[in-house]
Design a protein around this motif. Sequence first.
Motif, PDB file in Angstrom:
ATOM      1  N   ARG A  14       0.832  -1.212   0.000  1.00 25.36           N
ATOM      2  CA  ARG A  14       0.000   0.000   0.000  1.00 25.36           C
ATOM      3  C   ARG A  14       0.862   1.257   0.000  1.00 25.36           C
ATOM      4  NH1 ARG A  14      -3.613  -3.031   3.666  1.00 25.36           N
ATOM      5  NH2 ARG A  14      -5.218  -3.837   2.293  1.00 25.36           N
ATOM      6  N   ASP A  15       1.927   1.247   0.793  1.00 25.25           N
ATOM      7  CA  ASP A  15       2.822   2.407   0.824  1.00 25.25           C
ATOM      8  C   ASP A  15       3.470   2.645  -0.541  1.00 25.25           C
ATOM      9  OD1 ASP A  15       2.228   2.865   3.480  1.00 25.25           O
ATOM     10  OD2 ASP A  15       4.080   1.952   4.249  1.00 25.25           O
ATOM     11  N   SER A  17       2.243   1.607  -3.526  1.00 25.28           N
ATOM     12  CA  SER A  17       1.241   1.932  -4.549  1.00 25.28           C
ATOM     13  C   SER A  17       0.721   3.360  -4.421  1.00 25.28           C
ATOM     14  CB  SER A  17       0.091   0.929  -4.528  1.00 25.28           C
ATOM     15  OG  SER A  17      -0.616   1.007  -3.314  1.00 25.28           O
ATOM     16  N   GLN A  18       0.919   3.994  -3.271  1.00 22.55           N
ATOM     17  CA  GLN A  18       0.548   5.402  -3.124  1.00 22.55           C
ATOM     18  C   GLN A  18       1.300   6.278  -4.134  1.00 22.55           C
ATOM     19  OE1 GLN A  18      -1.583   7.216  -1.315  1.00 22.55           O
ATOM     20  NE2 GLN A  18      -2.526   5.408  -0.417  1.00 22.55           N
ATOM     21  N   ASP A  21      -0.599   7.370  -7.166  1.00 22.80           N
ATOM     22  CA  ASP A  21      -1.636   8.391  -7.046  1.00 22.80           C
ATOM     23  C   ASP A  21      -1.058   9.785  -6.865  1.00 22.80           C
ATOM     24  OD1 ASP A  21      -3.738   6.532  -7.229  1.00 22.80           O
ATOM     25  OD2 ASP A  21      -3.655   6.124  -5.089  1.00 22.80           O
ATOM     26  N   THR A  22      -0.207   9.925  -5.867  1.00 24.33           N
ATOM     27  CA  THR A  22       0.338  11.230  -5.515  1.00 24.33           C
ATOM     28  C   THR A  22       1.768  11.062  -5.039  1.00 24.33           C
ATOM     29  OG1 THR A  22      -1.851  11.851  -4.695  1.00 24.33           O
ATOM     30  CG2 THR A  22      -0.026  13.267  -4.068  1.00 24.33           C
ATOM     31  N   VAL A  27       4.683  10.600   1.102  1.00 28.70           N
ATOM     32  CA  VAL A  27       4.484   9.337   0.377  1.00 28.70           C
ATOM     33  C   VAL A  27       5.840   8.691   0.095  1.00 28.70           C
ATOM     34  CG1 VAL A  27       3.691   8.338  -1.799  1.00 28.70           C
ATOM     35  CG2 VAL A  27       2.250   9.981  -0.595  1.00 28.70           C
ATOM     36  N   GLU A  89      -2.515  -5.692  -4.988  1.00 32.55           N
ATOM     37  CA  GLU A  89      -3.237  -4.416  -5.016  1.00 32.55           C
ATOM     38  C   GLU A  89      -4.427  -4.483  -5.967  1.00 32.55           C
ATOM     39  OE1 GLU A  89      -3.954  -0.683  -3.546  1.00 32.55           O
ATOM     40  OE2 GLU A  89      -2.560  -2.185  -2.851  1.00 32.55           O
TER      41      GLU A  89
END
Length: 98
Positions: A14-15, A17-18, A21-22, A27, A89
């Motif tokens: 999750r960290d 794949s952030q 997005d941004t 991040v 993911e």
Amino acid sequence: MPGPDRAQFQTHVRDLSQLLDTITPDVIAKADPAAATMRAYLASLVDERRRAPREDLISALVAAEDEGDQLDEDELITMAALLFAAGFETTTNLLANG
């Protein structure tokens, strides 16, 4: 990745794949150690599969050969990380959105 080891990587994936997005300093501060942890784990898994192959994807990637060429260490680890993260993911988001 062996079943018992998968859960520990949920937060790391999750960290990482952030970044899709941004991209912010916060991040990146989470993604860098997550990537390092995953790479270290996968490097040890690749080494283990070189010594004792199994019927799994990592062993298949280690043994893969195309016209005499094989994946180098960095390519192997990157491919394994990509496949694991994408499968994890994608599945998580698909189920959540369903």
